[in-house]
Enzyme design. Structure first.
Site, PDB file in Angstrom:
ATOM      1  N   PHE A  72       0.843  -1.057  -0.072  1.00 35.70           N
ATOM      2  CA  PHE A  72      -0.159   0.041   0.072  1.00 35.70           C
ATOM      3  C   PHE A  72       0.766   1.424   0.021  1.00 35.70           C
ATOM      4  CE2 PHE A  72      -3.525  -2.846   0.481  1.00 35.70           C
ATOM      5  CZ  PHE A  72      -4.392  -2.278   0.458  1.00 35.70           C
ATOM      6  N   ARG A  73       1.899   1.182   0.686  1.00 32.00           N
ATOM      7  CA  ARG A  73       2.637   2.622   0.857  1.00 32.00           C
ATOM      8  C   ARG A  73       4.229   2.645   0.183  1.00 32.00           C
ATOM      9  NH1 ARG A  73       0.180   6.312   3.420  1.00 32.00           N
ATOM     10  NH2 ARG A  73      -1.790   5.601   4.935  1.00 32.00           N
ATOM     11  N   ASP A 112      -4.710  -8.301   7.161  1.00 29.61           N
ATOM     12  CA  ASP A 112      -4.820  -9.752   6.489  1.00 29.61           C
ATOM     13  C   ASP A 112      -5.023 -10.757   7.089  1.00 29.61           C
ATOM     14  OD1 ASP A 112      -2.152 -10.427   6.556  1.00 29.61           O
ATOM     15  OD2 ASP A 112      -1.583  -9.186   5.002  1.00 29.61           O
ATOM     16  N   HIS A 116      -3.488  -2.131  13.273  1.00 29.87           N
ATOM     17  CA  HIS A 116      -4.546  -1.521  12.461  1.00 29.87           C
ATOM     18  C   HIS A 116      -5.889  -2.213  12.431  1.00 29.87           C
ATOM     19  CE1 HIS A 116      -1.343   1.196  10.780  1.00 29.87           C
ATOM     20  NE2 HIS A 116      -2.135   1.764  11.725  1.00 29.87           N
ATOM     21  N   ASN A 129      14.088  -3.804   4.775  1.00 32.32           N
ATOM     22  CA  ASN A 129      12.973  -3.185   3.951  1.00 32.32           C
ATOM     23  C   ASN A 129      13.568  -2.911   2.493  1.00 32.32           C
ATOM     24  OD1 ASN A 129      10.140  -2.314   3.725  1.00 32.32           O
ATOM     25  ND2 ASN A 129      11.290  -0.143   3.457  1.00 32.32           N
TER      26      ASN A 129
END
Length: 241
Positions: A31-32, A103, A118, A212
């Site tokens: 998403f980001r 998820d 979240h 990352n």
């Protein structure tokens, strides 16, 4: 890589912060990242907000199901990154996972202590009566309603929408502070207050590692920083360990 593998081997308890990069190998969109779904259309943040849910809950649900691809959720399964964390737990390490992902794949992989920072896509709750419903009910109609007698309110998904309070932060902070090692994987660390969590490890001067694909604004908060594909890096760590 070898030094980080040694730290992982030596730690009895590990706090793991995870983001979208952990789930991309399962086919779930990032998403980001620089090419993530939120970058495609910034209006998605408005549509996925608490404000918009209360303004137009019916259209909210149409957009929510499209953005999060709910009809595909049942097709996703844990990948080897999820299983790596479960394997460490099976070896006797205390693993506390704090995930931004909604998820549910860490729980599906079998990890025992998962803090879903979240929330989770797999359920929705009636704002009026508090009745919680599973995904199968959410998918029975385009706009899911509560079926309790005398209710019928439109359900609200059990994820943290923009504008919603974060209720898991204190629990996540405690997990980081109590661990021997902090491991952060697959997150850009752009979202606050989640990106404050590594600071607690830095302030406590405990070992910490970041894996990352891209650099993050928090790189200087970590002792070990690896910018590489997460899936390949986990395979290398397993060889080194």
């Amino acid at each position: 890589m070898k030094k980080l593998a040694d730290e992982i081997d030596n730690a009895n308890s590990i706090a793991v912060l995870t983001g979208a990069g952990v789930s991309t190998a399962s086919g779930i969109p990032d998403f980001r990242s620089a090419n993530g779904i939120w970058q495609e259309d910034q209006s998605r943040e408005y549509y996925m907000s608490r404000e918009y849910f209360h303004k137009d809950p019916e259209d909210f649900w149409v957009k929510y199901k499209e953005i999060f691809r709910l009809k595909l959720l049942k097709n996703y399964a844990p990948n080897h990154v999820h299983r790596y964390l479960r394997e460490m737990e099976q070896k006797g390490k205390q693993i506390s996972i704090v995930t931004q992902n909604v998820d549910g794949l860490h729980t599906a992989a079998g990890n025992q202590h998962v803090i879903e920072y979240h929330g989770n896509l797999n359920t929705a709750t009636c704002p009026a009566c508090g009745m919680q419903y599973p995904l199968v009910h959410v998918m029975t109609e385009q706009v899911p309603h509560c079926i309790q007698a005398g209710c019928g309110d439109i359900l609200k998904p059990d994820i943290v929408l923009f504008g919603d309070p974060i209720t898991k932060h204190d629990e996540a902070e405690a997990a980081v502070q109590q661990a021997d090692l902090l491991l952060v994987m697959g997150t850009s660390l752009f979202v606050s207050p989640f990106n404050l969590l590594p600071v607690y490890a830095w302030d406590g001067r405990k070992p910490s590692g970041l894996i990352n694909r891209e650099s993050t604004p928090m790189d200087d908060q970590f002792e070990f920083v690896i910018h590489a594909d997460l899936s390949r890096t986990i395979k290398e760590l397993k060889k080194e360990g």
